[in-house]
Motif scaffolding. Structure first.
Motif, PDB file in Angstrom:
ATOM      1  N   GLN A 141       0.795  -1.219   0.000  1.00 28.76           N
ATOM      2  CA  GLN A 141       0.000   0.000   0.000  1.00 28.76           C
ATOM      3  C   GLN A 141       0.833   1.277   0.000  1.00 28.76           C
ATOM      4  O   GLN A 141       0.410   2.299  -0.561  1.00 28.76           O
ATOM      5  N   GLU A 142       2.002   1.242   0.626  1.00 35.37           N
ATOM      6  CA  GLU A 142       2.833   2.444   0.681  1.00 35.37           C
ATOM      7  C   GLU A 142       3.897   2.450  -0.406  1.00 35.37           C
ATOM      8  O   GLU A 142       4.125   3.473  -1.057  1.00 35.37           O
ATOM      9  N   LEU A 143       4.547   1.319  -0.598  1.00 31.75           N
ATOM     10  CA  LEU A 143       5.594   1.241  -1.619  1.00 31.75           C
ATOM     11  C   LEU A 143       5.058   0.826  -2.989  1.00 31.75           C
ATOM     12  O   LEU A 143       5.723   1.021  -4.004  1.00 31.75           O
ATOM     13  N   HIS A 144       3.871   0.197  -3.006  1.00 38.17           N
ATOM     14  CA  HIS A 144       3.219  -0.242  -4.252  1.00 38.17           C
ATOM     15  C   HIS A 144       4.103  -1.197  -5.053  1.00 38.17           C
ATOM     16  O   HIS A 144       4.223  -1.099  -6.280  1.00 38.17           O
ATOM     17  N   LEU A 145       4.731  -2.135  -4.350  1.00 40.30           N
ATOM     18  CA  LEU A 145       5.662  -3.066  -4.987  1.00 40.30           C
ATOM     19  C   LEU A 145       5.093  -4.472  -5.155  1.00 40.30           C
ATOM     20  O   LEU A 145       5.682  -5.296  -5.849  1.00 40.30           O
ATOM     21  N   THR A 146       3.989  -4.774  -4.493  1.00 39.88           N
ATOM     22  CA  THR A 146       3.276  -6.033  -4.672  1.00 39.88           C
ATOM     23  C   THR A 146       1.785  -5.718  -4.739  1.00 39.88           C
ATOM     24  O   THR A 146       1.370  -4.580  -4.506  1.00 39.88           O
ATOM     25  N   LYS A 147       0.980  -6.733  -5.059  1.00 38.06           N
ATOM     26  CA  LYS A 147      -0.462  -6.506  -5.213  1.00 38.06           C
ATOM     27  C   LYS A 147      -1.257  -7.572  -4.475  1.00 38.06           C
ATOM     28  O   LYS A 147      -0.866  -8.744  -4.448  1.00 38.06           O
ATOM     29  N   ASP A 148      -2.376  -7.163  -3.895  1.00 37.64           N
ATOM     30  CA  ASP A 148      -3.349  -8.078  -3.317  1.00 37.64           C
ATOM     31  C   ASP A 148      -4.461  -8.258  -4.345  1.00 37.64           C
ATOM     32  O   ASP A 148      -5.333  -7.391  -4.498  1.00 37.64           O
ATOM     33  N   LEU A 149      -4.431  -9.363  -5.072  1.00 42.74           N
ATOM     34  CA  LEU A 149      -5.372  -9.547  -6.176  1.00 42.74           C
ATOM     35  C   LEU A 149      -6.808  -9.737  -5.695  1.00 42.74           C
ATOM     36  O   LEU A 149      -7.744  -9.552  -6.477  1.00 42.74           O
ATOM     37  N   SER A 150      -6.986 -10.089  -4.419  1.00 43.43           N
ATOM     38  CA  SER A 150      -8.353 -10.208  -3.896  1.00 43.43           C
ATOM     39  C   SER A 150      -9.048  -8.850  -3.854  1.00 43.43           C
ATOM     40  O   SER A 150     -10.276  -8.779  -3.763  1.00 43.43           O
ATOM     41  N   GLU A 152       6.440 -11.196   2.157  1.00 48.24           N
ATOM     42  CA  GLU A 152       6.234 -11.094   0.714  1.00 48.24           C
ATOM     43  C   GLU A 152       7.146 -10.012   0.143  1.00 48.24           C
ATOM     44  O   GLU A 152       6.832  -8.829   0.170  1.00 48.24           O
ATOM     45  N   LEU A 153       8.299 -10.434  -0.365  1.00 47.46           N
ATOM     46  CA  LEU A 153       9.228  -9.495  -0.979  1.00 47.46           C
ATOM     47  C   LEU A 153       8.842  -9.247  -2.435  1.00 47.46           C
ATOM     48  O   LEU A 153       8.271 -10.126  -3.089  1.00 47.46           O
ATOM     49  N   PRO A 154       9.162  -8.070  -2.974  1.00 46.27           N
ATOM     50  CA  PRO A 154       8.860  -7.783  -4.381  1.00 46.27           C
ATOM     51  C   PRO A 154       9.666  -8.630  -5.345  1.00 46.27           C
ATOM     52  O   PRO A 154      10.558  -9.381  -4.950  1.00 46.27           O
ATOM     53  N   ARG A 155       9.380  -8.438  -6.634  1.00 46.11           N
ATOM     54  CA  ARG A 155       9.948  -9.285  -7.687  1.00 46.11           C
ATOM     55  C   ARG A 155      11.441  -9.096  -7.900  1.00 46.11           C
ATOM     56  O   ARG A 155      12.188 -10.070  -8.003  1.00 46.11           O
TER      57      ARG A 155
END
Length: 411
Positions: free
Chosen positions: A33-42, A300-303
């Motif tokens: 939510q703050e870094l916008h580096l991963t996504k919650d697809l739900s 959950e680390l980014p890609r």
């Protein structure tokens, strides 16, 4: 030195819990939510603007074309290649609003920047570094299907960590109820480099494999095996959820506790595992190596390495030419073995500790350089290794320590 116990024995608090399960949830939320580096697809909206996807794909195509990449034999792709690539994107049929379509990955799937199997490369015959390879998705990975290629053979999908083209036959289209099965229900997490999945209790009908850190819904344990839920693709392209069977020794019910001991133990299970750029060959590159380790404790680390170097608590960031003694002093006094990331341009590692004045890390590496006669020789490593940070010293690129520019504690 090449076992977890060596580093655990010198760790000041190997069994101290770094983050509780509630704190890990908050850590992951900050990354999203703050870094916008991963996504919650739900939380994916019911529809997204088609124009945004069209612009994303067009920019991706232009960026690739501008890089001057070549085919494997060294030929430069001409105008006809890029024209065909644009046609394959099928941009003209993208609607104003793209409705949400869930999917589940049903076999190990390469995720590509273009909807083609053939690669593009920085230099000729460099087959292990296909620049069209973005990532790879394991069985059970949830995705949102946004678009289909002109020939219908590829889906453009969004996963929690990355977006790109995957073979349509590697994805089963899912309804919301199926998608949610992979959520907070009882689950297992894979704790070995690769775990096999079978479709029968006798474990003779092989279905596929998943990498460390993958979580799957748990049905039950029964002696030496566990029954889990896995997605299959029906002939009509939709997903079916079916029982799968795994060796109990390969998995753990729920996440492991987040302690330095657990992270170090998981990291050393990967020692000597082969390197795979973007997940090629079912393996892992430097960033995926860290993703897999930390996923076993729920982090959950980014890609990619650049984004991973933005997560957690920053100890410092150095500009080019920072003194080596300063870097060693900070690592010795402030870095914590097993939970500290060491980042630099194009690479990232897990800090282990210092020994006899040298800092050590475990990392997935392709190669390093060594000077000889006014030029650099390249020595291929192609696996997960333990090395000290003087690796590459004297080369034109510099040692790992000289290149180091970010130190982050994952907390």
């Amino acid at each position: 030195m090449k076992t977890p116990g060596f580093w655990i024995s010198s760790h000041p608090s190997p069994d101290a819990v770094v983050l509780s399960s509630e704190e890990i949830v908050r850590f992951n939320e900050r990354v999203r939510q703050e870094l916008h580096l991963t996504k919650d697809l739900s939380q994916w909206p019911a529809a997204v603007p088609g124009q945004a996807l069209r612009e994303q794909l067009e920019k991706q195509l232009e960026d690739l074309r501008a890089r001057g990449l070549v085919l494997l034999d060294g030929r430069k792709p001409g105008a006809s290649y890029w024209s065909a690539a644009r046609q394959a994107f099928n941009l003209e049929v993208i609607s104003l609003e793209i409705p949400r379509h869930y999917g589940l990955v049903v076999r190990y799937a390469d995720q590509r920047f273009l909807p083609v199997k053939e690669g593009l490369y920085v230099k000729a015959h460099d087959a292990d570094f296909d620049e069209l390879q973005n990532s790879a998705l394991d069985i059970g990975t949830p995705v949102v299907v946004l678009h289909r290629s002109l020939d219908g053979k590829w889906f453009f999908v969004e996963s929690p960590l990355s977006s790109g083209w995957v073979n349509a036959e590697d994805v089963g289209l899912a309804i919301e109820e199926q998608f949610n099965v992979l959520g907070p229900s009882p689950f297992v997490v894979v704790t070995v480099p690769n775990a096999d999945i079978y479709l029968n209790r006798e474990m003779t009908d092989f279905y596929g494999f998943v990498r460390m850190g993958v979580r799957l819904p748990l049905m039950r344990f029964d002696g030496d095996y566990a029954e889990v839920t896995v997605p299959q693709r029906r002939p009509d392209g939709t997903a079916a959820l079916v029982p799968g069977f795994m060796a109990a020794a390969d998995i753990h019910e729920g996440y492991l506790p987040y302690t330095p001991r657990q992270v170090l133990t998981q990291a050393f299970k990967m020692l000597h595992q082969p390197y795979g750029w973007g997940g090629m060959y079912g393996a892992q590159d430097c960033s995926r190596f860290l993703q897999e380790i930390f996923a076993t404790v729920g982090i959950e680390l980014p890609r990619d390495s650049k984004n991973q170097s933005q997560t957690g608590k920053a100890l410092t960031a150095w500009s080019a030419g920072a003194p080596i003694d300063e870097k060693l002093r900070l690592l010795r006094e402030s870095a914590v073995g097993g939970i500290t990331l060491l980042g630099m341009k194009g690479h990232i590692m897990l800090y282990l500790g210092t020994l006899e004045g040298r800092a050590y890390a475990i990392h997935s590496a392709w190669a390093y350089r060594r000077p000889r006669g006014g030029r650099d020789d390249t020595f291929v490593v192609n696996r997960v290794v333990v090395s000290d940070l003087t690796l590459g010293e004297g080369s034109r690129r510099g040692s790992l320590l000289e290149r180091l520019n970010a130190v982050r504690i994952v907390k």
